[in-house]
Design an enzyme around this catalytic site. Sequence first.
Site, PDB file in Angstrom:
ATOM      1  N   HIS A 126       6.463   3.097   0.160  1.00  0.00           N
ATOM      2  CA  HIS A 126       6.172   1.680   0.373  1.00  0.00           C
ATOM      3  C   HIS A 126       4.696   1.499   0.694  1.00  0.00           C
ATOM      4  CE1 HIS A 126       6.469   1.089   5.067  1.00  0.00           C
ATOM      5  NE2 HIS A 126       5.794   2.162   4.757  1.00  0.00           N
ATOM      6  N   CYS A 136       0.277   2.639   7.184  1.00  0.00           N
ATOM      7  CA  CYS A 136       1.275   2.150   6.220  1.00  0.00           C
ATOM      8  C   CYS A 136       0.666   1.158   5.227  1.00  0.00           C
ATOM      9  CB  CYS A 136       2.466   1.522   6.937  1.00  0.00           C
ATOM     10  SG  CYS A 136       3.652   2.747   7.529  1.00  0.00           S
ATOM     11  N   HIS A 169       2.733   5.578   0.141  1.00  0.00           N
ATOM     12  CA  HIS A 169       3.092   6.785   0.900  1.00  0.00           C
ATOM     13  C   HIS A 169       4.590   6.695   1.121  1.00  0.00           C
ATOM     14  CE1 HIS A 169       2.835   3.652   3.877  1.00  0.00           C
ATOM     15  NE2 HIS A 169       3.713   4.355   4.578  1.00  0.00           N
ATOM     16  N   HIS A 176       8.360   7.718   3.350  1.00  0.00           N
ATOM     17  CA  HIS A 176       9.027   8.056   4.606  1.00  0.00           C
ATOM     18  C   HIS A 176      10.393   8.651   4.286  1.00  0.00           C
ATOM     19  CE1 HIS A 176       6.273   5.860   7.280  1.00  0.00           C
ATOM     20  NE2 HIS A 176       6.236   4.919   6.351  1.00  0.00           N
ATOM     21  N   ASP A 213      16.670   5.311  -2.808  1.00  0.00           N
ATOM     22  CA  ASP A 213      16.312   6.721  -2.720  1.00  0.00           C
ATOM     23  C   ASP A 213      15.364   7.135  -3.848  1.00  0.00           C
ATOM     24  OD1 ASP A 213      16.436   9.222  -1.465  1.00  0.00           O
ATOM     25  OD2 ASP A 213      17.971   9.913  -2.869  1.00  0.00           O
ATOM     26  N   HIS A 214      14.241   7.736  -3.464  1.00  0.00           N
ATOM     27  CA  HIS A 214      13.189   8.164  -4.387  1.00  0.00           C
ATOM     28  C   HIS A 214      12.589   7.006  -5.177  1.00  0.00           C
ATOM     29  CE1 HIS A 214      14.816  12.019  -3.246  1.00  0.00           C
ATOM     30  NE2 HIS A 214      13.753  12.596  -3.764  1.00  0.00           N
ATOM     31  N   GLU A 265      12.454   5.010  10.763  1.00  0.00           N
ATOM     32  CA  GLU A 265      11.389   5.225   9.777  1.00  0.00           C
ATOM     33  C   GLU A 265      10.691   6.542  10.063  1.00  0.00           C
ATOM     34  OE1 GLU A 265       8.233   2.218   7.934  1.00  0.00           O
ATOM     35  OE2 GLU A 265       7.502   3.142   9.779  1.00  0.00           O
TER      36      GLU A 265
HETATM   37 NI    NI Z   1       4.865   3.494   6.047  1.00  0.00          NI
END
Ligand code: NI
Length: 138
Positions: free
Chosen positions: A15, A34, A40, A42, A80-81, A127
């Site tokens: 995100h 972020c 990047h 998580h 996911d992914h 997170e």
């Molecule tokens: Ni982040």
Amino acid sequence: MKMHITRKERFNAAHRLYREDYSDEKNLEVFGKCSNPNWHGHNYDLYVTVAGEVNPETGFVINLKQLSKIIREYVVNKLDHKNINLEVDFMQGKLASTENIAIAIWNELEKPVNELDAKLHSIKIYETENNFVEYFGE
Ligand code: NI
């Protein structure tokens, strides 16, 4: 007997937290790391808690296999992914914060959980190891 029961699922996703109307500097100031313009990821831990009566016939509140299937179908398979900002239908047009993800997941799961004769109680998302949110649908 009333009881809460929780299923944990995991997803990895990318995100970026930013506002179009902020400069990169302002985004960095407000959203920290972020806000990295090149995305990047998580490793999110998702806890879905359901409330209901213990069924005297089965001894269950809910069949956890069915709950897991619903969570994967409506939520985890979509996240996911994936890039949350770009690829996740229920996050389009929203800031990809953990808070907003929790609200969106609640909205995705409320109806299918009701159809299992249970009530969604909370959505909790980690997170990071140290940061998590909880949403109770209010
Ligand atoms: Ni982040």
